[in-house]
Scaffold this motif. Structure first.
Motif, mmCIF file in Angstrom:
data_model
loop_
_atom_site.group_PDB
_atom_site.id
_atom_site.type_symbol
_atom_site.label_atom_id
_atom_site.label_comp_id
_atom_site.label_asym_id
_atom_site.label_seq_id
_atom_site.Cartn_x
_atom_site.Cartn_y
_atom_site.Cartn_z
ATOM 1 N N SER A 258 0.841 -1.172 0.000
ATOM 2 C CA SER A 258 0.000 0.000 0.000
ATOM 3 C C SER A 258 0.890 1.240 0.000
ATOM 4 O O SER A 258 2.072 1.140 0.348
ATOM 5 N N PRO A 259 0.437 2.415 -0.352
ATOM 6 C CA PRO A 259 -0.846 2.684 -0.987
ATOM 7 C C PRO A 259 -0.704 2.557 -2.491
ATOM 8 O O PRO A 259 0.342 2.158 -2.996
ATOM 9 N N GLY A 260 -1.732 2.923 -3.210
ATOM 10 C CA GLY A 260 -1.638 3.021 -4.658
ATOM 11 C C GLY A 260 -1.444 4.470 -5.051
ATOM 12 O O GLY A 260 -1.340 5.347 -4.193
ATOM 13 N N PRO A 261 -1.403 4.725 -6.351
ATOM 14 C CA PRO A 261 -1.528 3.714 -7.390
ATOM 15 C C PRO A 261 -0.200 3.033 -7.705
ATOM 16 O O PRO A 261 0.757 3.695 -8.102
ATOM 17 N N THR A 262 -0.135 1.720 -7.500
ATOM 18 C CA THR A 262 1.003 0.979 -8.025
ATOM 19 C C THR A 262 1.059 1.196 -9.530
ATOM 20 O O THR A 262 0.025 1.148 -10.199
ATOM 21 N N ALA A 263 2.236 1.431 -10.062
ATOM 22 C CA ALA A 263 2.365 1.702 -11.493
ATOM 23 C C ALA A 263 2.244 0.407 -12.291
ATOM 24 O O ALA A 263 2.797 -0.625 -11.901
ATOM 25 N N GLU A 269 7.156 -6.909 -11.246
ATOM 26 C CA GLU A 269 7.992 -6.893 -10.039
ATOM 27 C C GLU A 269 7.182 -7.184 -8.788
ATOM 28 O O GLU A 269 7.583 -8.011 -7.959
ATOM 29 N N VAL A 270 6.047 -6.510 -8.646
ATOM 30 C CA VAL A 270 5.279 -6.711 -7.422
ATOM 31 C C VAL A 270 4.694 -8.120 -7.364
ATOM 32 O O VAL A 270 4.538 -8.694 -6.285
ATOM 33 N N ALA A 271 4.392 -8.699 -8.533
ATOM 34 C CA ALA A 271 3.855 -10.058 -8.559
ATOM 35 C C ALA A 271 4.874 -11.075 -8.060
ATOM 36 O O ALA A 271 4.502 -12.135 -7.554
ATOM 37 N N GLU A 272 6.158 -10.760 -8.184
ATOM 38 C CA GLU A 272 7.200 -11.669 -7.711
ATOM 39 C C GLU A 272 7.318 -11.685 -6.192
ATOM 40 O O GLU A 272 7.814 -12.657 -5.615
ATOM 41 N N VAL A 273 6.880 -10.611 -5.541
ATOM 42 C CA VAL A 273 7.177 -10.453 -4.112
ATOM 43 C C VAL A 273 5.953 -10.314 -3.214
ATOM 44 O O VAL A 273 6.084 -10.425 -1.993
ATOM 45 N N ALA A 274 4.776 -10.046 -3.770
ATOM 46 C CA ALA A 274 3.603 -9.771 -2.939
ATOM 47 C C ALA A 274 2.389 -10.524 -3.454
ATOM 48 O O ALA A 274 2.315 -10.887 -4.633
ATOM 49 N N GLN A 275 1.426 -10.731 -2.554
ATOM 50 C CA GLN A 275 0.179 -11.382 -2.937
ATOM 51 C C GLN A 275 -0.905 -10.384 -3.342
ATOM 52 O O GLN A 275 -1.816 -10.727 -4.076
ATOM 53 N N MET A 276 -0.808 -9.160 -2.846
ATOM 54 C CA MET A 276 -1.785 -8.134 -3.225
ATOM 55 C C MET A 276 -1.138 -6.768 -3.138
ATOM 56 O O MET A 276 -0.220 -6.548 -2.354
ATOM 57 N N TRP A 277 -1.609 -5.867 -3.995
ATOM 58 C CA TRP A 277 -1.055 -4.514 -4.033
ATOM 59 C C TRP A 277 -2.152 -3.556 -4.468
ATOM 60 O O TRP A 277 -2.992 -3.859 -5.294
ATOM 61 N N ARG A 278 -2.112 -2.379 -3.871
ATOM 62 C CA ARG A 278 -3.118 -1.371 -4.132
ATOM 63 C C ARG A 278 -2.938 -0.766 -5.514
ATOM 64 O O ARG A 278 -1.834 -0.401 -5.903
ATOM 65 N N ILE A 279 -4.060 -0.625 -6.236
ATOM 66 C CA ILE A 279 -4.003 -0.094 -7.601
ATOM 67 C C ILE A 279 -4.444 1.358 -7.671
ATOM 68 O O ILE A 279 -4.404 1.972 -8.736
ATOM 69 N N SER A 280 -4.860 1.929 -6.551
ATOM 70 C CA SER A 280 -5.261 3.336 -6.538
ATOM 71 C C SER A 280 -4.948 3.918 -5.174
ATOM 72 O O SER A 280 -4.623 3.201 -4.230
ATOM 73 N N ASN A 281 -5.062 5.218 -5.085
ATOM 74 C CA ASN A 281 -4.996 5.850 -3.772
ATOM 75 C C ASN A 281 -6.240 5.462 -2.978
ATOM 76 O O ASN A 281 -7.100 4.724 -3.467
ATOM 77 N N ASP A 282 -6.364 5.938 -1.756
ATOM 78 C CA ASP A 282 -7.447 5.510 -0.877
ATOM 79 C C ASP A 282 -8.817 5.757 -1.502
ATOM 80 O O ASP A 282 -9.115 6.854 -1.990
ATOM 81 N N ILE A 283 -9.657 4.726 -1.468
ATOM 82 C CA ILE A 283 -11.050 4.824 -1.900
ATOM 83 C C ILE A 283 -11.921 5.087 -0.681
ATOM 84 O O ILE A 283 -11.775 4.427 0.354
#
Length: 475
Positions: A258-263, A269-283
């Motif tokens: 966290s937070p997003g937006p992940t680029a 890269e993030v798929a290699e190291v994490a199970q979930m990642w934020r795609i936007s700023n806080d909703i």
């Protein structure tokens, strides 16, 4: 108004989950999008053990049968005085002998069941600390054990880095010859958080994260949400240190960034190291917001569509928490309130999140849950779409109409239609308009459970502003 368009991502969470989990066996952690509850939207920094337990008891009794199984304490569990967060110099922290944040016993009484530490805040330290910190030995293990006894999984939130209060005292790093001063990068502070310094990408930095994750594994943490790391700034070296530290513990632990937006360019890269990642700023609970913060539901359609292709077992694009129900007593943004999203918008949010295969993390105060919100959150067919569908994609965006489709394991297709405009529309179109085969389908409304008979097209379908539908099509 006659509009053709295509829609979505679909799946059902209970009936087909076993077969899907077997097919996804290599992804042992988060084989399906994580589901659960997080304290931030209702309690902000202020959650106490009594409040947490009350929410967990509701989750276990009412939501667990439908797949909701994580309970996460968000930011601030180490503050004695979270109300003073706007005044960082006044904050009082709890850390252990090795400089790691620990739960405050006044807020989490079960954490004090272990022997007290050997160093007091008044003991001599190498510098003259400005930040107030109590050095003690507390643990979330008793609370995590209780969560596990409810059949749920336990999670916590941290901000990347090392506590500034620990650096001021130059406390030792557990299991190493390093001290906090060896770890800290005081030129790398989180832009919006006053609690931590960054961590050097060296042996001392790795030792710090090794000690932190060993502590969390010992507590029984099942999900770790790490903030100020996926975007503004993106800290891939630090994420990799955390990943290595988790792996060393041997404990299955979801890593949530966290937070997003992940680029989008960082997806691999993030798929290699994490199970979930934020795609936007806080909703938050807004249909549309002309300001850049917080993000609105309307703004999430294109973002979710861009990320849909990256969702797979073990990797989930996180559209953020669901700000539904009662957001009180101390929400992380704004005043205490009932969600500002209308019932129609709430259903649209759940439909989009499920079609996009986002993790479903609820922010409501569960102890104040009303029957309508509970019914919304326990629709097994909709959850099944979130948990088991594949090949989710936005297939049409024409004017105010957006359509998504997704594939289900039994050969059926999920179709979601959204009216994102401000006026009612009538949708009339062939199924081919949604890239589906020209065929006669048996159609079921996923939200109502009603069988609609055999249809070759969408005919004269009314959609109110901000409304959606979710159909399951079977030949």
């Amino acid at each position: 108004m006659n509009i053709g368009w295509t829609g979505g991502l679909l799946g059902l969470v209970l009936a087909g989950q076993g077969a899907w989990a077997q097919a996804a066996a290599p992804a042992k952690i988060a084989a399906t999008p994580p589901m659960g509850w997080n304290s931030w939207d209702a309690y902000g920094l202020t959650i106490t053990e009594e409040q947490f337990r009350a929410n967990v008891e509701f989750e276990a009794a009412k939501l667990k049968p439908f797949g909701w199984n994580y309970a996460v304490i968000d930011e601030g569990w180490f503050f004695f005085n979270p109300q003073d967060r706007p005044h960082p110099d006044a904050l009082h922290y709890a850390v252990d002998n090795y400089g790691r944040y620990i739960p405050v016993p006044a807020r989490f009484p079960s954490s004090a069941s272990l022997p007290r530490g050997t160093m007091a805040a008044s003991d001599p330290v190498p510098t003259a600390p400005k930040l107030l910190a109590t050095i003690d030995q507390t643990s979330f293990k008793p609370l995590a054990d209780w969560v596990h006894s409810q059949g749920l999984k336990f999670g916590i939130h941290i901000v990347r880095g090392i506590p500034r209060a620990s650096v001021e005292r130059n406390l030792p790093v557990a299991g190493s010859a390093f001290h906090a001063a060896d770890v800290a990068d005081t030129a790398d502070a989180c832009p919006w958080d006053p609690t931590n310094w960054g961590v050097r990408n060296n042996a001392a930095g790795q030792a710090w994260y090794d000690s932190l994750l060993a502590q969390y594994a010992g507590w029984g943490v099942d999900l770790l949400k790490v903030d100020c790391i996926a975007s503004h700034p993106y800290k891939i070296d630090e994420i990799r240190m955390i990943r290595r530290a988790i792996d060393k513990t041997g404990r299955p632990m979801v890593l949530s960034l966290s937070p997003g937006p992940t680029a989008l360019e960082n997806a691999a890269e993030v798929a290699e190291v994490a199970q979930m990642w934020r795609i936007s700023n806080d909703i938050w609970d807004l249909w549309i917001n002309p300001k850049p913060f917080p993000k609105s539901l309307y703004s999430q359609f294109e973002t979710a569509a861009a990320w849909a292709q990256y969702a797979k077992p073990g990797n989930w694009s996180d559209a953020d928490m669901l700000p539904l129900g009662e957001l009180r007593p101390v929400p992380g943004d704004g005043q205490p309130r009932t969600t500002r999203l209308t019932p129609r918008e709430q259903q649209t949010m759940l439909t989009l999140w499920s079609m996009a295969r986002s993790p479903l993390i609820l922010g409501a105060n569960l102890t104040l849950m009303d029957e309508d919100t509970l019914k919304l959150l326990t629709n097994a067919e909709v959850i099944h779409i979130d948990q088991t569908s594949t090949a989710s994609r936005m297939v049409l965006h024409s004017g105010d109409i957006i359509a998504w489709t997704s594939d289900l394991a039994d050969g059926s297709t999920a179709l979601a239609l959204f009216n994102v405009g401000e006026s009612p529309v009538i949708v009339t179109s062939s199924f081919e308009a949604y890239n589906l085969e020209d065929a006669l389908y048996r159609v079921k409304d996923a939200w109502t459970g009603k069988n609609l008979g055999k249809l070759k097209s969408v005919q004269n379908l009314p959609l109110e502003p901000h409304a959606s539908l979710l159909w399951v099509l079977r030949k």
